[in-house]
Write a protein that holds these residues in place. Structure first.
Motif, PDB file in Angstrom:
ATOM      1  N   ALA A 133       0.833  -1.208   0.000  1.00  0.00           N
ATOM      2  CA  ALA A 133       0.000   0.000   0.000  1.00  0.00           C
ATOM      3  C   ALA A 133       0.866   1.257   0.000  1.00  0.00           C
ATOM      4  O   ALA A 133       0.496   2.280  -0.589  1.00  0.00           O
ATOM      5  N   TYR A 134       2.008   1.199   0.647  1.00  0.00           N
ATOM      6  CA  TYR A 134       2.912   2.344   0.685  1.00  0.00           C
ATOM      7  C   TYR A 134       3.493   2.644  -0.692  1.00  0.00           C
ATOM      8  O   TYR A 134       3.594   3.812  -1.095  1.00  0.00           O
ATOM      9  N   SER A 135       3.860   1.603  -1.425  1.00  0.00           N
ATOM     10  CA  SER A 135       4.637   1.802  -2.645  1.00  0.00           C
ATOM     11  C   SER A 135       3.849   1.717  -3.937  1.00  0.00           C
ATOM     12  O   SER A 135       4.189   2.385  -4.913  1.00  0.00           O
ATOM     13  N   ALA A 136       2.816   0.868  -3.991  1.00  0.00           N
ATOM     14  CA  ALA A 136       2.213   0.499  -5.268  1.00  0.00           C
ATOM     15  C   ALA A 136       0.976   1.329  -5.596  1.00  0.00           C
ATOM     16  O   ALA A 136       0.220   1.735  -4.708  1.00  0.00           O
ATOM     17  N   GLU A 137       0.791   1.559  -6.885  1.00  0.00           N
ATOM     18  CA  GLU A 137      -0.445   2.158  -7.368  1.00  0.00           C
ATOM     19  C   GLU A 137      -1.573   1.136  -7.240  1.00  0.00           C
ATOM     20  O   GLU A 137      -1.325  -0.064  -7.286  1.00  0.00           O
ATOM     21  N   PRO A 138      -2.815   1.574  -7.054  1.00  0.00           N
ATOM     22  CA  PRO A 138      -3.259   2.968  -7.072  1.00  0.00           C
ATOM     23  C   PRO A 138      -3.223   3.654  -5.698  1.00  0.00           C
ATOM     24  O   PRO A 138      -3.510   4.839  -5.605  1.00  0.00           O
ATOM     25  N   ILE A 139      -2.871   2.911  -4.640  1.00  0.00           N
ATOM     26  CA  ILE A 139      -2.895   3.517  -3.302  1.00  0.00           C
ATOM     27  C   ILE A 139      -1.673   4.409  -3.107  1.00  0.00           C
ATOM     28  O   ILE A 139      -1.794   5.596  -2.848  1.00  0.00           O
ATOM     29  N   ARG A 140      -0.497   3.809  -3.176  1.00  0.00           N
ATOM     30  CA  ARG A 140       0.801   4.520  -3.115  1.00  0.00           C
ATOM     31  C   ARG A 140       0.808   5.637  -2.071  1.00  0.00           C
ATOM     32  O   ARG A 140       0.902   6.831  -2.379  1.00  0.00           O
ATOM     33  N   LEU A 141       0.719   5.230  -0.805  1.00  0.00           N
ATOM     34  CA  LEU A 141       0.647   6.201   0.279  1.00  0.00           C
ATOM     35  C   LEU A 141       1.901   7.059   0.414  1.00  0.00           C
ATOM     36  O   LEU A 141       1.862   8.103   1.073  1.00  0.00           O
ATOM     37  N   LYS A 142       2.996   6.632  -0.183  1.00  0.00           N
ATOM     38  CA  LYS A 142       4.207   7.450  -0.076  1.00  0.00           C
ATOM     39  C   LYS A 142       4.053   8.782  -0.801  1.00  0.00           C
ATOM     40  O   LYS A 142       4.863   9.692  -0.605  1.00  0.00           O
ATOM     41  N   ARG A 143       3.027   8.920  -1.633  1.00  0.00           N
ATOM     42  CA  ARG A 143       2.779  10.204  -2.294  1.00  0.00           C
ATOM     43  C   ARG A 143       2.285  11.261  -1.319  1.00  0.00           C
ATOM     44  O   ARG A 143       2.277  12.447  -1.636  1.00  0.00           O
ATOM     45  N   TYR A 144       1.835  10.813  -0.148  1.00  0.00           N
ATOM     46  CA  TYR A 144       1.211  11.731   0.797  1.00  0.00           C
ATOM     47  C   TYR A 144       2.135  11.909   1.998  1.00  0.00           C
ATOM     48  O   TYR A 144       2.408  10.961   2.737  1.00  0.00           O
ATOM     49  N   GLY A 145       2.585  13.146   2.196  1.00  0.00           N
ATOM     50  CA  GLY A 145       3.651  13.419   3.147  1.00  0.00           C
ATOM     51  C   GLY A 145       3.366  13.052   4.581  1.00  0.00           C
ATOM     52  O   GLY A 145       4.282  12.771   5.347  1.00  0.00           O
ATOM     53  N   TRP A 146       2.075  13.053   4.982  1.00  0.00           N
ATOM     54  CA  TRP A 146       1.750  12.695   6.356  1.00  0.00           C
ATOM     55  C   TRP A 146       1.425  11.216   6.484  1.00  0.00           C
ATOM     56  O   TRP A 146       1.853  10.555   7.434  1.00  0.00           O
ATOM     57  N   TRP A 147       0.672  10.663   5.538  1.00  0.00           N
ATOM     58  CA  TRP A 147       0.250   9.268   5.653  1.00  0.00           C
ATOM     59  C   TRP A 147       1.388   8.283   5.412  1.00  0.00           C
ATOM     60  O   TRP A 147       1.518   7.285   6.118  1.00  0.00           O
ATOM     61  N   GLY A 148       2.222   8.539   4.409  1.00  0.00           N
ATOM     62  CA  GLY A 148       3.288   7.602   4.073  1.00  0.00           C
ATOM     63  C   GLY A 148       4.273   7.368   5.201  1.00  0.00           C
ATOM     64  O   GLY A 148       4.468   6.224   5.642  1.00  0.00           O
ATOM     65  N   PRO A 149       4.922   8.421   5.720  1.00  0.00           N
ATOM     66  CA  PRO A 149       5.853   8.210   6.840  1.00  0.00           C
ATOM     67  C   PRO A 149       5.171   7.637   8.073  1.00  0.00           C
ATOM     68  O   PRO A 149       5.785   6.879   8.834  1.00  0.00           O
ATOM     69  N   GLY A 150       3.891   7.971   8.273  1.00  0.00           N
ATOM     70  CA  GLY A 150       3.183   7.410   9.419  1.00  0.00           C
ATOM     71  C   GLY A 150       3.042   5.907   9.314  1.00  0.00           C
ATOM     72  O   GLY A 150       3.224   5.174  10.302  1.00  0.00           O
ATOM     73  N   LEU A 151       2.717   5.428   8.108  1.00  0.00           N
ATOM     74  CA  LEU A 151       2.584   3.983   7.907  1.00  0.00           C
ATOM     75  C   LEU A 151       3.923   3.282   8.079  1.00  0.00           C
ATOM     76  O   LEU A 151       4.008   2.211   8.704  1.00  0.00           O
ATOM     77  N   VAL A 152       4.984   3.878   7.541  1.00  0.00           N
ATOM     78  CA  VAL A 152       6.307   3.261   7.672  1.00  0.00           C
ATOM     79  C   VAL A 152       6.744   3.246   9.142  1.00  0.00           C
ATOM     80  O   VAL A 152       7.280   2.241   9.630  1.00  0.00           O
TER      81      VAL A 152
END
Length: 299
Positions: A133-152
């Motif tokens: 979900a962090y890396s892959a389309e269509p979700i790719r949460l790393k595109r979102y500065g708050w959600w991506g680092p939070g998930l990682v």
């Protein structure tokens, strides 16, 4: 420097490139967090060394390694701008081998996770899904500065800590363990934000809205410092409240030293983010283990 255009076409990946793809240097945080979970559970390791070793192996080389392979495959176009000598854009891992490695390691993660009982298996499922979900389309949460680092941050610090405690005790961890693990996972959001500085130019060109891109380096670094500091202060407050003043004081001393390192970071965030990752982060994870020992004897 190697001329990428001059590299020969390959049919099979280089063994050294496959090791680089899963980035051993990134394995430490989840392995350490899993150990924090083991320590905080208060369970005796006697007779459970197999679970401990398997959990560390799963958290680091397998699940974290899988997440790095998936991220590099999904980021291959960005890496061609930021770091063209990485295994995939350089051609050392040709074709779709990067994708196949990530899929194979996802399956291996689930197989190994099943050996750790229900808690270990369900946590592994969450970790694998979160990595994609962090890396892959269509979700790719790393595109979102708050959600991506939070998930990682959750998957690097909180989830392994929870899993280590649950596997060792054969039941859900206590609320005190969950609270401290969650706080350190929240603080790791700041660490992940600093990690995004190295991809600033490529992220900007590929519309990856990391905090360094959306806020700019200085504001993003200040935000990261606040996010790293406040959860640790909350950990100190909880430990004082729970009657663990010596452990709380030790963590407070580490926070004070981190504040000095942050002052150095903020002078030139883009240039000094790697330096901080080697100094301030070391103090952060040291505090994690101190908190784990405090929880071990908490009634």
């Amino acid at each position: 420097m190697t001329d990428i255009a001059a590299l020969p076409n390959r049919r099979l990946p280089e063994p050294s490139a496959m090791l680089r793809l899963i980035k051993p240097v990134t394995w430490f945080p989840p392995m350490w967090a899993y150990l924090c979970g083991v320590v905080s559970s208060g369970a005796s390791p006697n007779g459970q060394w197999g679970f401990i070793f398997l959990g560390i192996l799963l958290a680091g080389p397998i699940v974290c390694g899988m997440s790095q392979a998936a991220n590099d495959w999904c980021d291959r176009h960005v890496d061609a701008i930021n770091e063209p000598h990485r295994p995939i854009p350089s051609g050392r891992i040709p074709g779709k081998w990067g994708l196949w490695i990530a899929i194979a390691m996802s399956a291996l993660s689930l197989l190994v996770g099943a050996q750790l009982g229900p808690w270990g298996f369900y946590a592994t499922i969450f970790g694998v899904l979160a990595a994609w979900a962090y890396s892959a389309e269509p979700i790719r949460l790393k595109r979102y500065g708050w959600w991506g680092p939070g998930l990682v941050g959750l998957c690097y610090e909180g989830l392994p800590w929870f899993t280590g405690a649950a596997v060792m005790s054969f039941h859900a961890p206590s609320w005190s363990i969950i609270i401290i693990a969650a706080l350190y996972a929240m603080g790791a959001h700041g660490i992940m934000t600093l990690n995004d500085f190295k991809a600033l130019e490529g992220d900007r060109q590929m519309s990856v809205n990391s905090l360094p891109v959306t806020l700019g380096p200085k504001r993003a670094a200040r935000a990261a410092c606040w996010v790293m500091t406040l959860p640790q202060v909350a950990v100190v407050a909880f430990l004082f409240f729970w009657g663990k003043p010596l452990f709380a004081t030790a963590i407070l001393a580490l926070i004070t030293t981190q504040l000095w390192a942050m002052s150095v970071l903020l002078r030139d965030p883009k240039a000094r983010a790697p330096w901080y990752n080697g100094t301030g982060v070391a103090m952060y994870v040291t505090g994690m283990m101190i908190a784990a020992f405090a929880l071990r004897n908490l009634l």
